[in-house]
Write an enzyme that holds these catalytic residues in place. Structure first.
Site, PDB file in Angstrom:
ATOM      1  N   PRO A   2      16.589 -67.520 -34.106  1.00  0.00           N
ATOM      2  CA  PRO A   2      16.101 -67.570 -35.484  1.00  0.00           C
ATOM      3  C   PRO A   2      16.834 -66.581 -36.379  1.00  0.00           C
ATOM      4  O   PRO A   2      16.974 -65.427 -36.047  1.00  0.00           O
ATOM      5  CB  PRO A   2      14.629 -67.164 -35.355  1.00  0.00           C
ATOM      6  CG  PRO A   2      14.314 -67.216 -33.911  1.00  0.00           C
ATOM      7  CD  PRO A   2      15.601 -67.017 -33.180  1.00  0.00           C
ATOM      8  N   GLU A   3      17.292 -67.060 -37.510  1.00  0.00           N
ATOM      9  CA  GLU A   3      17.847 -66.198 -38.547  1.00  0.00           C
ATOM     10  C   GLU A   3      16.745 -65.931 -39.549  1.00  0.00           C
ATOM     11  O   GLU A   3      15.707 -66.578 -39.543  1.00  0.00           O
ATOM     12  CB  GLU A   3      19.004 -66.911 -39.247  1.00  0.00           C
ATOM     13  CG  GLU A   3      20.193 -67.178 -38.353  1.00  0.00           C
ATOM     14  CD  GLU A   3      21.185 -66.027 -38.370  1.00  0.00           C
ATOM     15  OE1 GLU A   3      21.067 -65.145 -39.241  1.00  0.00           O
ATOM     16  OE2 GLU A   3      22.058 -66.001 -37.504  1.00  0.00           O
ATOM     17  N   LYS A  51      12.110 -60.520 -39.023  1.00  0.00           N
ATOM     18  CA  LYS A  51      11.838 -61.605 -38.076  1.00  0.00           C
ATOM     19  C   LYS A  51      10.395 -61.598 -37.608  1.00  0.00           C
ATOM     20  O   LYS A  51      10.037 -62.262 -36.643  1.00  0.00           O
ATOM     21  CB  LYS A  51      12.805 -61.511 -36.889  1.00  0.00           C
ATOM     22  CG  LYS A  51      14.212 -61.875 -37.316  1.00  0.00           C
ATOM     23  CD  LYS A  51      15.178 -61.804 -36.175  1.00  0.00           C
ATOM     24  CE  LYS A  51      16.584 -62.055 -36.714  1.00  0.00           C
ATOM     25  NZ  LYS A  51      17.597 -61.846 -35.691  1.00  0.00           N
ATOM     26  N   ARG A 250      25.710 -58.217 -29.144  1.00  0.00           N
ATOM     27  CA  ARG A 250      25.615 -59.540 -29.758  1.00  0.00           C
ATOM     28  C   ARG A 250      27.021 -60.112 -29.793  1.00  0.00           C
ATOM     29  O   ARG A 250      27.989 -59.382 -29.995  1.00  0.00           O
ATOM     30  CB  ARG A 250      25.092 -59.428 -31.195  1.00  0.00           C
ATOM     31  CG  ARG A 250      23.833 -58.591 -31.340  1.00  0.00           C
ATOM     32  CD  ARG A 250      22.598 -59.380 -30.987  1.00  0.00           C
ATOM     33  NE  ARG A 250      22.308 -60.387 -31.995  1.00  0.00           N
ATOM     34  CZ  ARG A 250      21.616 -60.135 -33.108  1.00  0.00           C
ATOM     35  NH1 ARG A 250      21.160 -58.923 -33.352  1.00  0.00           N
ATOM     36  NH2 ARG A 250      21.363 -61.095 -33.970  1.00  0.00           N
TER      37      ARG A 250
END
Ligand SMILES: [Zn+2]
Length: 283
Positions: A2-3, A51, A250
């Site tokens: 999810p962004e 988030k 990442r």
């Protein structure tokens, strides 16, 4: 993964389904909250914060969930078949007369007083998609760590909340900035952050995240997911590496031509310093 824009959209949908509604059934499928029952509570609103998803109840409590890498909320009409994954992935069900909201693979589920929300999310920087977005504050936080790599700083939610990997790599490409550049060496840092925000805002209502404006399949991103493929601008092969502190790495994509290295600490610099540790794993 999810962004921020995905979280924003999820919050919008959850808000549409739940705001003003009364919970008729709740099911917490996590051990520490297994006995919690919010039946009868009215949902005031659902808002995103980074988030985190904050489900505010009219009785002054807030239910917080976090998506991390793989969480999602699915919204169904009562009686519909759930399709978000195996039943053992369901963490939480919130049902009104009209909707069943099913949370899959959610993390950090907590119920707090709404007044204490800051204890959960107060460490976050300004929300890129929030109504209280504050560019100057985000830049101030980023510049507190001038030696940090920009590819790490952009996704550090303590600097600014909501940016994920996709928009990070795409904005860096569009601004011609190598991901390992020191924050202090990024030209027009504010323009980079605003570019990222513009990309996210442009995608708020799109079902598929697109950063190129080209709807054709395989043309929707400049570098994201394109390892080894030719750059759309210069035909150089896109590179892939890992970036970030140990255990929190990442993956990052970049074009070594369009995003030439500027910083001497950059492990990919063509004039790289021999003997330095190589934080990049190319594969
Ligand atoms: Zn290129």
């Amino acid at each position: 993964m999810p962004e921020g824009d995905t979280v924003w959209l999820a919050a919008q949908r959850m808000n549409t389904a739940l705001a003003g509604g009364t919970l008729r059934r709740t099911d917490f499928r996590i051990p520490q909250l297994a006995t919690l029952d919010l039946t009868g509570a009215t949902v005031e609103e659902v808002i995103p914060r980074g988030k985190h998803l904050l489900i505010r109840l009219a009785d002054g409590r807030t239910l917080r969930t976090h998506f991390r890498m793989d969480g999602s909320w699915h919204i169904y009409r009562p009686g519909s078949r759930w399709s978000g994954g195996p039943a053992y992935d369901v963490r939480l069900v919130l049902a009104t007369d009209e909707w069943e909201c099913v949370g899959y693979r959610l993390h950090d589920i907590d119920l707090v007083k709404t007044a204490d929300e800051d204890q959960l999310v107060g460490h976050l920087g300004p929300d890129v998609l929030g109504p209280d977005w504050d560019l100057d504050e985000a830049l101030r936080r980023m510049r507190e760590h001038p030696d940090e790599q920009i590819g790490v700083a952009l996704v550090d939610q303590r600097n600014l909340a909501g940016i994920g990997n996709l928009y990070k790599v795409e904005a860096l490409f569009l601004r011609g900035i190598h991901p390992w550049t020191r924050v202090a060496d990024v030209p027009e840092l504010g323009a980079l952050v605003e570019r990222t925000r513009t990309l996210m805002r442009a995608n708020l209502h799109r079902p598929q995240q697109n950063t190129t404006g080209d709807p054709r399949r395989g043309r929707d991103h400049w570098v994201f997911g394109r390892r080894g493929k030719p750059c759309f601008r210069c035909r150089t092969a896109i590179l892939l590496g890992e970036q970030g502190p140990p255990t929190q790495e990442r993956v990052t994509w970049w074009c070594p031509q369009c995003q030439a290295a500027r910083s001497p600490i950059d492990p990919q610099a063509r004039t790289g310093e021999p003997g330095r540790p190589q934080p990049v794993t190319l594969y």
